[in-house]
Scaffold this active site. Structure first.
Site, PDB file in Angstrom:
ATOM      1  N   ASP A  38     -25.084 102.366  34.686  1.00  0.00           N
ATOM      2  CA  ASP A  38     -24.519 103.715  34.631  1.00  0.00           C
ATOM      3  C   ASP A  38     -24.199 104.003  33.163  1.00  0.00           C
ATOM      4  O   ASP A  38     -24.184 103.098  32.330  1.00  0.00           O
ATOM      5  CB  ASP A  38     -23.225 103.765  35.463  1.00  0.00           C
ATOM      6  N   ASN A  91     -30.969 106.286  41.272  1.00  0.00           N
ATOM      7  CA  ASN A  91     -30.062 107.235  41.914  1.00  0.00           C
ATOM      8  C   ASN A  91     -29.260 108.094  40.940  1.00  0.00           C
ATOM      9  O   ASN A  91     -28.719 109.128  41.324  1.00  0.00           O
ATOM     10  CB  ASN A  91     -29.122 106.390  42.812  1.00  0.00           C
ATOM     11  N   TYR A 157     -31.839 121.856  38.864  1.00  0.00           N
ATOM     12  CA  TYR A 157     -31.553 120.791  39.841  1.00  0.00           C
ATOM     13  C   TYR A 157     -32.651 120.759  40.914  1.00  0.00           C
ATOM     14  O   TYR A 157     -33.200 119.690  41.209  1.00  0.00           O
ATOM     15  CB  TYR A 157     -30.171 121.016  40.476  1.00  0.00           C
ATOM     16  N   LYS A 161     -35.394 117.707  41.561  1.00  0.00           N
ATOM     17  CA  LYS A 161     -35.454 116.938  42.813  1.00  0.00           C
ATOM     18  C   LYS A 161     -36.814 117.103  43.503  1.00  0.00           C
ATOM     19  O   LYS A 161     -37.321 116.168  44.129  1.00  0.00           O
ATOM     20  CB  LYS A 161     -34.307 117.352  43.735  1.00  0.00           C
ATOM     21  N   ILE A 190     -23.007 115.256  50.534  1.00  0.00           N
ATOM     22  CA  ILE A 190     -22.385 113.938  50.695  1.00  0.00           C
ATOM     23  C   ILE A 190     -21.039 113.958  49.952  1.00  0.00           C
ATOM     24  O   ILE A 190     -20.944 114.520  48.852  1.00  0.00           O
ATOM     25  CB  ILE A 190     -23.294 112.821  50.112  1.00  0.00           C
ATOM     26  N   THR A 192     -18.837 113.091  47.642  1.00  0.00           N
ATOM     27  CA  THR A 192     -18.693 112.361  46.369  1.00  0.00           C
ATOM     28  C   THR A 192     -18.030 113.280  45.339  1.00  0.00           C
ATOM     29  O   THR A 192     -17.837 114.469  45.591  1.00  0.00           O
ATOM     30  CB  THR A 192     -20.067 111.932  45.807  1.00  0.00           C
TER      31      THR A 192
END
Ligand code: NAD
Length: 253
Positions: A38, A91, A157, A161, A190, A192
């Site tokens: 990361d 990811n 975005y 994707k 999701i 997060t």
């Protein structure tokens, strides 16, 4: 009990938070050696320490996926320490800024594409050669439902994707006979920090986001992690080139 040389080695990018963190923990719980990567070193180190304290085996290696030189170094470090890479969960990603296409800045476009799409390319470019040395390797790339349908004010975005899905399919075809399966996951909303940022931490907006899914709830990072682990297992041995929706029914409409 398996020895370290029997253990599978799994790389997770974007492992300091959210879906990546949950997946790193899931790999470790399964008994795999996990390399967490990361840009957020402090939090990534903390996750690795948490896994090790829980009898897992994890190391953190800092890398910015948008920088191919640091990704090369990341894979070289994995190769010199373990001599193999069995699984990779590419990811790391950002939501970028929200603006309609004509108002999307060049900076926002470039940064979002660089991390979300070029980042996946950079990772696969260096992962594939080392993965060829093992039998039964698997790569999972994080796309999104936004790679299959459009969303207002997220041009970069959505484009990034959609690109991840096409990149995944292309690489899957190339390596289909070479023992590397390559799939993408397409999560809907999701729970997060990314979604907290997008909803502006507003509970009412969060509830509206939950209602977007036919299941009328948001997904949990662990539910995505379960799919990654399945794709990184022999239970999905005839599956490659897929963009699997993890979406509470969102795309069934
Ligand atoms: P998050 O913001 O909670 O975590 C993302 C992680 O990626 C962070 O730890 C961040 O530091 C790291 N990161 C950002 N830029 C990086 C870079 N250049 N190099 C390396 N690491 C970097 O987000 P999340 O929700 O866990 O998202 C993970 C992935 O899932 C992203 O690709 C995102 O687009 C995708 N996704 C998320 C959702 C959702 O609703 N949360 C839905 C669909 C797809």
């Amino acid at each position: 009990m398996s020895s370290d040389t029997d253990k599978k080695v799994a790389l997770v990018t974007g492992a300091s938070a959210g879906i990546g963190k949950a997946t790193a923990k899931a790999f470790a719980n399964r008994g795999d050696i996990v390399i967490l990567s990361d840009v957020d070193e402090k939090r990534g180190q903390a996750v690795a320490e948490e896994i090790n304290a829980d009898n897992g085996e994890a190391v953190f290696i800092k890398a910015d996926v948008s920088n191919h030189k640091t990704v090369k170094k990341l894979i070289e470090k994995i190769e010199s320490k373990y001599g193999r890479l069995n699984y990779a969960f590419n990811n790391a990603g950002i939501e970028g800024e929200q603006a309609d296409t004509a108002d999307c800045t060049f900076e926002n476009w470039d940064r979002t594409i660089a991390i979300n799409l070029t980042g996946v390319f950079n990772c696969m470019k260096y992962e594939l050669p080392i993965m060829l040395k093992s039998v039964g390797s698997s790569i999972v790339n994080t796309a999104s439902i936004a790679g299959k349908v459009g969303f207002n004010s997220l041009p970069a975005y959505c484009a990034s994707k959609g690109g991840v899905i096409q990149l995944t399919k292309t690489a899957a075809l190339e390596y289909a006979t070479r023992s590397i399966r390559i799939n993408a996951l397409c999560p809907a909303v999701i729970d997060t920090e990314m979604v907290q940022r997008v909803t502006g931490n507003d509970p009412e907006t969060f509830k509206e986001f939950a209602k977007l899914q036919p299941m009328e709830r948001v997904g949990q990072p662990e539910e995505v992690a379960d799919c990654v682990l399945w794709l990184c297992s022999e239970h999905s041995s005839f599956i490659t080139g897929q963009a699997l929706d993890v979406d509470g029914g969102y795309l069934a409409r």
